[in-house]
Write an enzyme that holds these catalytic residues in place. Sequence first.
Site, mmCIF file in Angstrom:
data_model
loop_
_atom_site.group_PDB
_atom_site.id
_atom_site.type_symbol
_atom_site.label_atom_id
_atom_site.label_comp_id
_atom_site.label_asym_id
_atom_site.label_seq_id
_atom_site.Cartn_x
_atom_site.Cartn_y
_atom_site.Cartn_z
ATOM 1 N N HIS A 110 0.845 -1.187 0.000
ATOM 2 C CA HIS A 110 0.000 0.000 0.000
ATOM 3 C C HIS A 110 0.886 1.244 0.000
ATOM 4 C CE1 HIS A 110 -3.738 -2.293 1.659
ATOM 5 N NE2 HIS A 110 -3.561 -2.456 0.360
ATOM 6 N N ASP A 112 0.939 4.203 1.196
ATOM 7 C CA ASP A 112 1.309 4.965 2.387
ATOM 8 C C ASP A 112 2.394 4.268 3.210
ATOM 9 O OD1 ASP A 112 -0.948 3.177 2.726
ATOM 10 O OD2 ASP A 112 -1.067 3.845 4.804
ATOM 11 N N HIS A 113 2.848 3.115 2.766
ATOM 12 C CA HIS A 113 3.933 2.417 3.452
ATOM 13 C C HIS A 113 5.228 2.370 2.644
ATOM 14 C CE1 HIS A 113 1.650 0.684 6.914
ATOM 15 N NE2 HIS A 113 0.657 1.057 6.121
#
Length: 236
Positions: A110, A112-113
């Site tokens: 994902h 945002d990681h």
Amino acid sequence: RCVPPLDRAAITEHVREALAMAGVASEPEEPVEPTAAEPTAPVLYFLGTGCAAPSKHRAPSAIYARLPNGDGLLLDCGEGALGQLFRLLGANAARAALARLRLVWISHMHADHHLGLARLLTAAAAAAAAPPPPPLLVVGPTQLGKWLDDYSALLGSAALPYRFVANGRFRDARCLERRWLLETAPVIRIIPVPVDHCFDAWGVVVGFTSECSRAYSGDTRPSGRFAAAARGVTLL
């Protein structure tokens, strides 16, 4: 000609006053480190604890662990992680931290990681001392390796210097990169654990020579495998 020119000095002063009112240093130059004594356990810096829609108070996921010998590990690298590191430590200390970074662990795909990873790799290469150290070890989902290869290919001769290993292969005790990390960093064990989130999502348990340990779940629903692997750690 329809818009008056910006008064940049006034804007800068306004921002500094706002930061001062909020209790935030606008240009930190010294690391925020304990000064009474050198820490004997890793010091954690929470660069981001937010989600895919970050706010001005919480950046996307990234945790920097500074080890007692000055080496460092980064657990996830959401967008803006590099800027947060500089904001927290100051420019000189942040460059020193990047030069001593040993491992970047990406828990899953994902954005945002992992979206801050390419920029961080570029900065880490620029901060490296001479002679240059081994390429920075990046451990993450298999698809992350393909994403990095494609991104690096776009850069041509400025390709990113990194060594990628998939989380699943890093579990193998025969993995050369895993053995290298255990032999050269103050880490005595590192255990990747598959967790219940998206496809190819992983948590990790790390034990250090200072006899403390850290367990990082990344994003997961309740996971019996992770709970078993993390049982007894110093910090979750």
